[in-house]
Design an enzyme around this catalytic site. Structure first.
Site: not given
Length: 417
Positions: A118-120
């Protein structure tokens, strides 16, 4: 080609590899709605390969339930989709399940690992929103488990995708740590930033794609693959034109609902084949009257002057429409999809929260994009069904790798392996 898919999301990246005939021995994903989407899509490919797509179409037409679809496609109890967060407590169980799937399918080795954490915590938007807490966000370190999977299954190659912000996060420290960990695991990597619009997607979506090879003493030189680009000859309006006009808070589904036949872009991009006539998830969200008035201003500003609506300017011109006290930050919070351009701005998972950044270009419809329109901008085919609530569907779409871009990557990687 045998593929293991990590941090799968709704399966945008894996869709490209399905199209090249890959065999999957696992899609690992923490979000339950995305896992249901993955299982439904696995059912589609299973039935397609068995020439039984009429069963899948019955599901799209709501003639059978999801459980009946999964049961008839023999995916209901399979381990192809693993609904699990990847961490210290789950790693061994996940690898055990993948090994069992390899055994069940009479496969010895994994050829390729794909996916990206996940890139958050890496994205510029995520860092701005999370501020100081971003430094200790555990998602910064999920790459370590990706590396453990490389060490465990020793694939010939891997594809690691993420947002461009990954390179600059923590002043480059995170990427440097990732690179060192991968090299220590026995892999050489090459990295490039790819733009989805170069690969048949009508969207200026940028993605970091890392390609890794297992180190081999006999092969000392590695070169980043040249993924085949696609000529830009269509406009954003081409991805929208055959869908029925609608209003806020509406759902249009079923046979005979398209306004027109398909067009060449939709055929070329695998979004809607000739003869396909089952529309699903053309669902719009509700908007209040103030937002609709702002949408009208935004659409008119673009259509007349080719300018984006500035919230600060709107505050001085139409103060009665202003709900936010802060008119100097996020002045571009309202944005229209530009129908007369070759690519839209990036579709993000934030559209699950509101549609202000994705206003439909037709002033007569006066709304934000539907689920199906957002999916099309990401190049998902119309027969791709997203499970979960409307918000969950938007989130899955916004987080995905565009399937058409993934297909171009998959074609080249397949030929290499």
């Amino acid at each position: 080609m045998v593929v293991l898919d990590l941090f799968s999301g709704a399966g945008g990246l894996s869709e490209g590899f399905f199209r090249t005939g890959s065999t999957f021995v696992g899609h690992v994903e923490a979000d339950s709605h995305a896992c249901n989407t993955l299982r439904t899509r696995t059912a589609y490919w299973t039935l397609k390969n068995e020439n039984k797509l009429d069963i899948y179409y019955n599901y799209l037409l709501k003639k059978i339930s999801r459980e009946e679809l999964w049961d008839q496609a023999n995916v209901k109890n399979s381990n192809d989709v693993i609904n699990s967060f990847i961490g210290d407590d789950t790693f061994e169980d996940i690898t055990k399940t993948v090994r069992q799937t390899l055994k069940d399918k009479n496969i010895k080795n994994v050829d390729l690992i794909i996916g990206g954490p996940p890139c958050q915590a890496y994205s510029l938007v995520g860092r701005a929103r999370m501020q100081d807490s971003v430094t200790c966000d555990p998602r910064n370190f999920l790459y370590k488990y990706y590396v453990r999977f490389l060490e465990t299954f020793k694939p010939k190659m891997f594809i690691f995708e993420n947002v461009p912000g990954m390179l600059s996060a923590a002043n480059g420290k995170h990427f440097n740590d990732i690179k060192i960990a991968i090299e220590d695991a026995g892999y050489h990597i090459e990295i490039k930033e790819l733009i989805a619009s170069d690969y048949g997607v009508l969207q200026d979506r940028k993605r970091i794609i890392i390609v890794g090879w297992k180190k081999n003493k006999r092969r000392k030189y590695y070169q980043y693959p040249e993924f085949e680009t696609i000529e830009k000859k269509y406009l954003v309006k081409d991805v929208l034109e055959d869908l029925p006009k609608t209003k806020p808070d509406r759902m249009i589904e079923g046979k005979g609902k398209y306004r027109t036949d398909t067009n060449q872009y939709l055929i070329d991009s695998n979004i809607r084949e000739e003869g396909f006539d089952i529309l699903t998830q053309h669902e719009t969200r509700m908007h209040n009257e103030t937002d609709l008035k702002i949408y009208k201003e935004a659409i008119t500003t673009w259509n007349k002057n080719k300018k984006r609506l500035c919230y600060k300017e709107l505050a001085s011109r139409r103060p009665e429409l202003i709900n936010h006290k802060n008119t100097t930050s996020f002045t571009n919070r309202f944005n229209v999809i530009k129908a007369d351009t070759p690519a839209s701005h990036t579709v993000l998972a934030h559209m699950a929260m509101d549609g202000h950044y994705y206003i439909h270009p037709d002033v007569k419809q006066l709304r934000s994009l539907s689920v199906r329109e957002a999916a099309r901008l990401q190049s998902f085919p119309d027969d791709f069904y997203f499970e979960g609530s409307r918000s969950a569907q938007f989130r899955q779409i916004g987080n995905a790798v565009p399937p058409k871009m993934a297909e171009q990557i998959a074609k080249k990687i397949t030929s290499i392996i």
